[in-house]
Motif scaffolding. Structure first.
Motif, PDB file in Angstrom:
ATOM      1  N   UNK A  57      -7.037  -1.732   7.870  1.00 55.31           N
ATOM      2  CA  UNK A  57      -8.041  -0.699   8.061  1.00 55.31           C
ATOM      3  C   UNK A  57      -9.316  -0.977   7.290  1.00 55.31           C
ATOM      4  N   UNK A  63      -5.905   9.954   3.467  1.00 53.59           N
ATOM      5  CA  UNK A  63      -5.116   8.906   2.815  1.00 53.59           C
ATOM      6  C   UNK A  63      -4.332   9.477   1.639  1.00 53.59           C
ATOM      7  N   UNK A  99      -1.301  11.091   2.932  1.00 54.79           N
ATOM      8  CA  UNK A  99      -0.270  10.085   3.221  1.00 54.79           C
ATOM      9  C   UNK A  99       0.460   9.686   1.947  1.00 54.79           C
ATOM     10  N   UNK A 125       3.016  12.202   0.901  1.00 48.97           N
ATOM     11  CA  UNK A 125       4.257  12.105   1.672  1.00 48.97           C
ATOM     12  C   UNK A 125       5.102  10.930   1.202  1.00 48.97           C
ATOM     13  N   UNK A 140       4.124   0.573   4.475  1.00 47.57           N
ATOM     14  CA  UNK A 140       3.182   1.605   4.908  1.00 47.57           C
ATOM     15  C   UNK A 140       2.363   2.133   3.726  1.00 47.57           C
ATOM     16  N   UNK A 176      -0.899  -0.059   2.747  1.00 45.78           N
ATOM     17  CA  UNK A 176      -2.103   0.237   3.501  1.00 45.78           C
ATOM     18  C   UNK A 176      -2.963   1.307   2.814  1.00 45.78           C
ATOM     19  N   UNK A 186       7.048  11.102   6.836  1.00 42.11           N
ATOM     20  CA  UNK A 186       5.813  11.228   7.601  1.00 42.11           C
ATOM     21  C   UNK A 186       5.841  12.440   8.533  1.00 42.11           C
ATOM     22  N   UNK A 188      -4.915   8.001   9.369  1.00 39.90           N
ATOM     23  CA  UNK A 188      -4.055   7.089   8.611  1.00 39.90           C
ATOM     24  C   UNK A 188      -2.567   7.423   8.761  1.00 39.90           C
ATOM     25  N   UNK A 189      -2.245   8.696   8.813  1.00 43.69           N
ATOM     26  CA  UNK A 189      -0.855   9.112   8.991  1.00 43.69           C
ATOM     27  C   UNK A 189      -0.324   8.581  10.319  1.00 43.69           C
ATOM     28  N   UNK A 244      -1.433   6.009  11.897  1.00 42.52           N
ATOM     29  CA  UNK A 244      -1.348   4.549  11.826  1.00 42.52           C
ATOM     30  C   UNK A 244      -0.050   4.103  11.158  1.00 42.52           C
ATOM     31  N   UNK A 245       0.295   4.719  10.053  1.00 43.38           N
ATOM     32  CA  UNK A 245       1.520   4.294   9.365  1.00 43.38           C
ATOM     33  C   UNK A 245       2.754   4.734  10.130  1.00 43.38           C
ATOM     34  N   UNK A 249       3.925   2.235  13.114  1.00 42.99           N
ATOM     35  CA  UNK A 249       4.757   1.110  12.715  1.00 42.99           C
ATOM     36  C   UNK A 249       6.250   1.452  12.805  1.00 42.99           C
TER      37      UNK A 249
END
Lengths: 214, 214
Positions: A64, A87, A90, A93, A155, A158, B94, B151-152, B154-155, B158
DNA sequence: ACATTGTATTTTGTATACAAAATACAATGT
DNA sequence: ACATTGTATTTTGTATACAAAATACAATGT
């Protein structure tokens, strides 16, 4: 080390050092947000051809840091406040889950490694900021790595990148966060998964909220 | 659509269709776990050169579907039970967070979209498995997308890939999971963030535990 | 019979050539 | 003066050539 090995053998993949150099250039502002990466120009600058440069750019795209617009080119990504906050969410979490998993594992060695991050600062009156910033980074990485959950680490990586890019290593003073770190560690030690997750989340949330209010 | 656009213009990036084709080949077993990808061989097979193939392979590497060993080649990754479980744990973190965020948002439109996934199955006596599998996939993707946290998403992407690769689209019968889905939706509707997160996590955890016991 | 060395073949990593698309910008029209 | 068209230049995407590393395997020694 891996890098040394690459230097020893003559014809190793040159993409890795290009990738690292480009990341450095993005971090320190040599390449600015939104800037277009003209491939030949950068390739010449680094003394390589476009092929390994492209490899490095694709790796950065996946982190990214770089954005590709087909047939138009690669651009250094720009991050607005919303994305930075996203971010952090994220991270809440992921790190929360990591703390939970570690609490469930009940491994003495894990506790020791986490404690060791911050033990140098416990009895010092004046905390060295650089050392503490480094310790903070190590702690948060360890929290993930020690779970042994490779996808979780992948993850997280990132998000971690971003935090570094944005450049606020320390958002709050050590006096405030040192205690929070130990609250997390102690909850893990006790095997209290709910508390460990809760504390890990709150720790990040506080920084996020402070960032938001600026 | 994006793909159609690529077909219309002659000289568009060919990496995307290669990427999709390779992913398909991995999913349906044309390329087996652990198998080496001999670049020229696959490039010939797909009627392209190694350059765009490499781009596609790098994208797949970043999705954890392919593994690169420098100077040795690219290999189709293999997944053991531990890694599959680890991925489910990531999903718990997530999707749990996503449910929490949605509950906090209190957006009627969000609730509607989530409900719409499963409303066709509510009054049917016999649930069509294919349709339900599809709805399940849409629901879990929506849960993330509707947060608006890029971003959430995106991860999550995967992890989602993996679930598909491993191929257990449905681990438990619709009769069991339909109710769980609505429990999540109702908690979001009520704005009960804690409950929404809790239910979303339990939903995935149950599947994970079933997988583990097999 | 098995291990070791040396050579031939295959395969990767990088550089480069070329066509097509994107861009810059001058020329032309209103 | 501004918009539009057309041409030159730049840049991307792909194919390909070539050197170096990896691999396969035959020849040799123990």
């Amino acid at each position: 080390m891996y890098t040394k090995y690459n230097v020893m053998i003559q014809h190793a993949n040159i993409s890795e050092p290009i990738y690292l150099r480009l990341k450095e250039m993005i971090l320190n502002g040599e390449l600015k947000q939104g800037e277009k990466i003209v491939q030949e120009k950068i390739a010449d600058m680094l003394g390589v051809s476009r092929t390994p440069l492209m490899k490095a750019l694709l790796a950065l795209e996946n982190e990214y840091l770089v954005e590709s617009i087909p047939r138009r080119g690669m651009y250094i990504r720009s991050w607005d406040k919303k994305e930075i906050i996203d971010i952090y969410i994220c991270r809440e979490a992921i790190e929360g889950m990591a703390a939970r998993l570690l609490a469930q594992s009940k491994d003495e060695n894990i506790i020791k490694q986490l404690r060791d991050c911050f033990s140098p600062f416990l009895n010092s009156k004046e905390i060295n900021l650089d050392a503490y910033t480094e310790a903070d980074e190590v702690f948060h990485s360890l929290l993930i790595k020690l779970t042994g959950n490779a996808p979780l680490d992948k993850i997280y990586f990132f998000g971690n990148i971003h935090e570094k890019v944005i450049g606020h290593g320390l958002i709050r003073p050590p006096e405030e966060t040192l205690n929070e770190h130990f609250k997390i560690i102690k909850a893990i030690e006790k095997g209290d998964a709910d508390a460990a997750e809760q504390f890990a989340r709150e720790h990040i949330k506080k920084s996020r909220e402070l960032l938001f209010d600026q």
